[in-house]
Design an enzyme around this catalytic site. Structure first.
Site, PDB file in Angstrom:
ATOM      1  N   CYS A  97      34.848  -7.213 -39.457  1.00  0.00           N
ATOM      2  CA  CYS A  97      34.525  -8.002 -38.395  1.00  0.00           C
ATOM      3  C   CYS A  97      33.132  -7.291 -37.615  1.00  0.00           C
ATOM      4  O   CYS A  97      32.861  -5.964 -37.661  1.00  0.00           O
ATOM      5  CB  CYS A  97      35.590  -7.380 -37.320  1.00  0.00           C
ATOM      6  SG  CYS A  97      35.152  -7.952 -35.686  1.00  0.00           S
ATOM      7  N   CYS A 145       0.875  -1.126   0.064  1.00  0.00           N
ATOM      8  CA  CYS A 145       0.228  -0.127  -0.113  1.00  0.00           C
ATOM      9  C   CYS A 145       0.926   0.943   0.061  1.00  0.00           C
ATOM     10  O   CYS A 145       1.402   1.522   1.056  1.00  0.00           O
ATOM     11  CB  CYS A 145      -1.036  -0.090   1.197  1.00  0.00           C
ATOM     12  SG  CYS A 145      -2.264   1.231   1.265  1.00  0.00           S
TER      13      CYS A 145
END
Length: 367
Positions: free
Chosen positions: A201, A172
């Site tokens: 690459c 709550c």
């Protein structure tokens, strides 16, 4: 968007967080803190909650009071409780994330929330075991469990045992203690396109495109050649005919194929045959794998223009029909991000990223 009041108090706390971690607390230093807060507040362009540190905070109440609004300070630092049903957050079902309004710590996701009749935002589970801490609260003649932010110890609300399954808990929370950020709108799938490119690459090219605005995902992998679903070792042998490539998924409403190609021809050398720097072999060739004639023509047109106006040596980039893209092994994905301290990343990949960021500085993703 996060509200401007929260933005200002978070930005003001940035130097306090750093200084508290260093254990500096002299009066002289405190005056510097105040000046630093003023300087940071004057820069609203700073990202809010960007890469929030989850390390425990130690900030004095006096410093909190300088940057928190009165209502947030009363709840977060004095354990006050706001009136029920005072805002829309308690009944909201909007998808998103709930953060601590005091320090930005992530607390709950919207799928952990439920609409409770108590009039305060209620949740049945916290986002992680360390996001919220608990202690006994015997105030007002009651025995309750107080819930506090796991990062800054600010009061959030209380924990009860009357929530729904699967936990049976009800967090709550005071709405003022929470800052809610809605999820970004889902991208219309019809706006997404893919293109497969090879520029040496794949670690290098992947790292660049991850920073281009409009790119949704980048995966390293293999394409071309005679071997189905080849391994990294097979491709590195140079005998499969496959190339190291990346598959880019991009949002056509934010970028386009021409820009994708412009970045491609900027961050690698398309004039060296089967070579990028020290990496040599057909697996490192400059290549565009096209899915249709439109992609092929767009690449041809740009190559012709670059050959005429930019490059002294002829572009040797090949245009090959895409048969299938094979995703590379998992350890190749996000390689630069996961290995920034490796020499290859610092000496080869980082310069490419810096070149991209300089040329396309207005097209970088906001982080």
């Amino acid at each position: 968007m996060r509200n401007s009041k929260s933005l200002l108090h978070y930005l003001a706390l940035v130097p306090l967080f750093v200084l508290s971690a260093c254990g500096q607390s002299s009066n002289k230093q405190n005056s510097k803190n105040t000046l630093a807060m003023e300087n940071v507040i004057s820069k609203p362009e700073n990202p809010y909650y960007s890469n929030i540190d989850t390390a425990k905070l130690t900030v004095s109440d006096a410093d909190w009071k300088k940057v928190l609004s009165p209502d947030l300070y009363a709840v977060a630092r004095e354990a006050d409780t706001e009136r029920a049903f005072t805002g829309k957050m308690w009944s909201s079902e909007t998808k998103g994330t709930y953060y601590c309004a005091t320090c930005g710590n992530k607390l709950f996701k919207s799928d952990q929330k439920f609409v409770s009749s108590c009039g305060w935002p209620s949740f049945f589970e916290q986002v992680s075991k360390n996001s919220i801490t608990f202690k006994d609260d015997n105030s007002y003649g009651m025995r309750r469990i107080e819930a506090n932010c796991g990062r800054c110890d600010s009061h959030l609300g209380h924990l009860f045992d009357d929530g729904p399954e699967p936990t049976g808990k009800r967090y709550c929370m005071n709405a003022v203690s929470l800052d809610f950020v809605p999820d970004a709108p889902a991208t219309n799938p019809t706006n997404l396109e893919t293109i497969v490119l090879g520029g040496g690459c794949f670690w290098c090219v992947e790292a660049v495109y991850q920073n281009l605005d409009g790119v949704k995902s980048v995966y390293s992998g293999y394409a071309g050649g005679m071997v189905e679903d080849p391994s990294y070792e097979q491709v590195c042998s140079g005998r499969t005919g496959a190339a190291e490539v990346i598959e880019i998924t991009y949002d056509k409403t934010k970028t386009n194929l021409n820009e994708i190609f412009q970045v491609f021809f900027t961050v690698h050398d398309p004039t060296t045959l089967n070579r990028q720097g020290a990496d040599s072999g057909t697996q490192y060739r400059s290549v565009v794998f096209y899915k249709n004639e439109s992609e092929k023509k767009a690449a041809q047109d740009l190559i012709a223009e670059l050959n005429e106006k930019v490059f002294e040596s002829k572009i040797v980039t090949t245009l090959e029909p895409l048969k299938k893209f094979y995703k590379a092994e998992e350890y190749h994905q996000g390689y630069y991000e996961n290995n920034k301290n490796q020499p290859y990343c610092q000496m080869v990949i980082q310069p490419k990223i810096e070149k991209f960021e300089k040329v396309f500085k207005d097209r970088l993703k906001r982080k």
